[in-house]
Enzyme design. Structure first.
Site, PDB file in Angstrom:
ATOM      1  N   HIS A 167      -2.893  -9.965  10.466  1.00 37.63           N
ATOM      2  CA  HIS A 167      -3.729  -9.372   9.421  1.00 37.63           C
ATOM      3  C   HIS A 167      -5.185  -9.472   9.835  1.00 37.63           C
ATOM      4  CE1 HIS A 167      -5.174  -8.274   5.418  1.00 37.63           C
ATOM      5  NE2 HIS A 167      -6.063  -9.234   5.560  1.00 37.63           N
ATOM      6  N   ASP A 179      -0.498  -9.735  -7.330  1.00 35.47           N
ATOM      7  CA  ASP A 179      -1.702  -9.495  -6.534  1.00 35.47           C
ATOM      8  C   ASP A 179      -2.371  -8.186  -6.929  1.00 35.47           C
ATOM      9  OD1 ASP A 179      -3.535  -9.911  -4.193  1.00 35.47           O
ATOM     10  OD2 ASP A 179      -2.563  -8.055  -3.547  1.00 35.47           O
ATOM     11  N   ARG A 199     -10.334  -8.398 -10.075  1.00 31.41           N
ATOM     12  CA  ARG A 199     -11.433  -8.966  -9.285  1.00 31.41           C
ATOM     13  C   ARG A 199     -12.486  -7.913  -9.003  1.00 31.41           C
ATOM     14  NH1 ARG A 199      -8.464 -10.621  -4.260  1.00 31.41           N
ATOM     15  NH2 ARG A 199     -10.549 -10.868  -3.403  1.00 31.41           N
ATOM     16  N   SER A 237      -4.550 -13.772  -2.039  1.00 33.63           N
ATOM     17  CA  SER A 237      -4.206 -12.351  -1.988  1.00 33.63           C
ATOM     18  C   SER A 237      -3.627 -11.983  -0.624  1.00 33.63           C
ATOM     19  CB  SER A 237      -5.457 -11.508  -2.279  1.00 33.63           C
ATOM     20  OG  SER A 237      -5.171 -10.135  -2.153  1.00 33.63           O
ATOM     21  N   LYS A 279       0.834 -11.599   0.281  1.00 28.48           N
ATOM     22  CA  LYS A 279       1.406 -10.351   0.810  1.00 28.48           C
ATOM     23  C   LYS A 279       2.032 -10.573   2.187  1.00 28.48           C
ATOM     24  CE  LYS A 279      -2.327  -7.718   0.257  1.00 28.48           C
ATOM     25  NZ  LYS A 279      -3.282  -8.314  -0.693  1.00 28.48           N
TER      26      LYS A 279
END
Length: 451
Positions: free
Chosen positions: A85, A164, A171, A186, A190
């Protein structure tokens, strides 16, 4: 004593530590509609102002993870399941190259990515610039693709970490986006929903990243690693520089072009170098190789012997892209006739004494590109796939007066003078070059690797 949402909010507001039961109760209330919008905002602001311990962040991540479906893999495949990620950067197309390269080396990559808001397109935006690409699919179809192809890149579905989605939207409108525990939960919820054995986080640091300074980046990296380990995932973080654009092309279709160039073994050195470093880390974390250097060599070989390109084509085919489109896209000649093109482009010239391009302000370039149509400011807003920027003279190359340094691909007949001025101001030329070597990782932008 029964739990109550107002009590949980007050506990965090007053600086207390939330228990696992507190957090589970709150997250369950989110997904079943028992928590009111105003309560969500109040809880987020309390967390933003008072923070969370690593333990609380792990509790939150776990609760969010279990709010929806989780990928389950056959026992024979589980040791090979890995993912990466990136926290996001300008020109960051690494995922499009890394996933098939890792698959070519025997790993399995179930990559769930996003569309983006703000000044850059997300990985899914880039892939959707390819005609026919299908970003949404069932979990069952995704598992089949992992078994047969070895990798996929798909968008988040409604049944994957639904908590999320609620918190992320809240947010955004409650000015709590930049809260580190909320960001960590978050991202990790995921990623852990993919059930990976190993995970690499590419943490961007610099003026075009959400984290600007190294010390903050290192602290955040430690938080992510701790959360990953708490959830049973081998986790590493590569802190990488993000001041100048990554590669030469910015914009959705343009970044697909550069990804294909790299998969054909002729991409920019820094793109290939970063793909090799990150791939090497994951091959090492998963036990396929004994050293990072051996892993880097395997990834580099896959980019030059056609195996990574073969996996990329297989992935596109499995996700709905027609065979003829794949042929046109992946042709080594590089015409990219299937991708969107803008009707106009403008080359901007450098005006000044000869020198070396020292840096290019990536944030400003991305903002201009987004304003021209390459990114969206509201969910569901259309983007122009062909819009973007192309660096004709990138950092560390020499430049002389009157030389074209950037090409702007735009839909409008002429460029706004304001955009031209901002782009020209983004270029910094020096008398002598800066050494591009960082901790032995030539051109890769890696500052530090943490485990």
């Amino acid at each position: 004593m029964s739990l109550k949402i107002p009590d949980i909010i007050a506990k965090k507001r007053d600086g207390g530590c939330l228990s696992e039961d507190d957090i589970k109760y709150f997250v369950t209330g989110l997904t079943n509609g028992c928590v009111q919008d105003v309560q969500v905002g109040a809880w987020l602001m309390a967390v933003y102002l008072k923070g969370m311990t690593d333990e609380e962040t792990s509790y939150l991540t776990r609760a969010m993870l279990h709010s929806g479906r989780i990928f389950r893999w056959p026992e024979s495949l589980q040791p090979l399941i890995v993912d990466k990620h990136s926290t996001g950067g300008v020109g960051d197309k690494i995922s499009l190259i890394l996933a098939p390269a890792l698959a070519a080396c025997g790993l399995k990559i179930p990559m769930i990515s996003g569309r983006a808001l703000g000044f850059t397109g997300g990985t899914i935006d880039k892939l959707e610039a390819i005609p026919g690409f299908r970003a949404l699919m069932s979990m069952e179809d995704a598992v089949k693709i992992i078994d047969t192809v070895g990798c996929f890149i798909m968008a988040q579905t409604d049944d994957l970490v639904p908590a999320d989605k609620i918190l992320y939207a809240s947010r955004d409108i409650s000015s709590t986006v930049s809260c580190m525990p909320l960001i960590a939960a978050s991202i990790m919820s995921k990623k852990v929903a993919e059930s990976p054995t190993a995970l690499l986080l590419d943490l961007k640091c610099g003026n075009a990243a959400f984290i600007r300074d190294y010390e903050t980046a290192k602290s955040f990296a430690r938080l992510m690693i701790n959360v990953g380990h708490e959830l049973g995932v081998k986790t590493a973080v590569a802190i990488t520089k993000m001041d100048s654009p990554l590669g030469r092309k910015i914009g959705n279709a343009l970044e697909v072009e550069e990804s294909v160039d790299t998969l054909n073994g002729k991409g920019p050195k820094e793109i290939e170098a970063l793909v090799c470093v990150q791939g090497g880390i994951l091959l090492h974390l998963s036990g396929v190789v004994l050293t990072l250097e051996e892993g880097e060599r395997l990834i580099r070989s896959s980019l030059h012997d056609g195996q990574a390109m073969g996996k990329f084509q297989d992935m596109l085919r499995a996700q709905g892209v027609a065979s003829q489109t794949i042929v046109e896209l992946c042709d080594p000649v590089g015409n990219y006739s299937c991708l969107a093109k803008t009707p106009h482009f403008t080359d901007l010239l450098y005006h000044g004494p000869p020198g070396i391009v020292g840096s290019i302000n990536a944030r400003e370039l991305a903002l201009v590109s987004g304003e021209l149509g390459a990114a969206r400011t509201k969910i569901g807003e259309p983007i122009s796939f062909g819009v973007g920027l192309e660096l004709l003279t990138p950092p560390f190359e020499s430049i002389t007066n009157g030389q074209a340094w950037i090409r702007v691909h735009h839909d409008t007949v002429t460029l706004n003078e304001y955009h031209i001025e901002r782009l020209q101001a983004a270029l910094l030329v020096r008398e002598s070059p800066i050494d591009p070597v960082s901790n032995g990782h030539i051109d890769s932008r890696v500052i530090e690797i943490l485990y």
